[in-house]
Design an enzyme around this catalytic site. Structure first.
Site, short mmCIF file in Angstrom:
data_model
loop_
_atom_site.label_atom_id
_atom_site.label_comp_id
_atom_site.label_asym_id
_atom_site.label_seq_id
_atom_site.Cartn_x
_atom_site.Cartn_y
_atom_site.Cartn_z
N ASP A 160 -3.03 51.24 124.05
CA ASP A 160 -2.16 50.10 123.77
C ASP A 160 -0.74 50.59 123.55
O ASP A 160 -0.44 51.77 123.75
CB ASP A 160 -2.69 49.29 122.59
N PHE A 161 0.14 49.72 123.10
CA PHE A 161 1.54 50.08 122.94
C PHE A 161 1.79 51.12 121.86
O PHE A 161 2.86 51.71 121.82
CB PHE A 161 2.39 48.82 122.68
#
Length: 155
Positions: free
Chosen positions: A35-36
């Site tokens: 994810d980020f």
């Protein structure tokens, strides 16, 4: 095996290995798995667990394509009925993970498997999965007795 034959039959190294207690699969974490924040996105663990179960089935001689083609008398499919997951530690890009799968019980149409994802000696995620076999009409089908020895721990 020469490289041309290895390319034609890549199943063994890719599918992991059967162990005395079940199945073990190595997997690398890629950028697409994160994810980020740079850690593995929680839903991706489901995919790692699915790969472990699917390759366990494959090496045990139960192929999804044969089930779908009706090789066992009718069209069959595996479905996940229930899953419990415990997230302990995150995995990160380029980590090499080990997915271990062990059958705990087979009864009727159901199979219960315990799975864990580790990085070295660190257990990152554990899961208990209850799956079932269904026919083309969506109704449960009994787990074939001849499959039980292939899935139960040998140790």
């Amino acid at each position: 095996m020469d490289s041309q034959n290895a390319a034609l039959n890549p199943v063994e190294p890719i599918a992991g290995e059967l162990t005395a207690s079940g199945h073990r699969l190595a997997a690398r974490v890629y950028f697409a798995d994160t994810d980020f924040t740079g850690v593995v996105y929680h839903a991706r663990y489901l995919e790692f667990f699915e790969r472990g179960r699917s390759d366990f089935l494959r090496l045990a001689g139960v192929h999804h394509t044969e089930l779908a083609d009706g090789k066992h008398g009718e069209t069959l499919a595996w479905v996940v009925k229930r899953m419990e997951i415990d997230f302990r530690q995150p995995a990160r890009i380029d980590d090499i993970l080990t997915v271990d799968t062990v059958t705990e019980d087979v009864s009727g149409a159901r199979i219960t498997m315990a799975q864990k994802i580790s990085r070295g000696d660190d257990v990152l995620v554990t899961a208990k999965v209850e799956a079932a076999i269904i026919g083309g009409n969506g109704r449960p089908r009994r787990f074939p007795k001849e499959w039980i020895p292939a899935f139960m721990p040998q140790a």
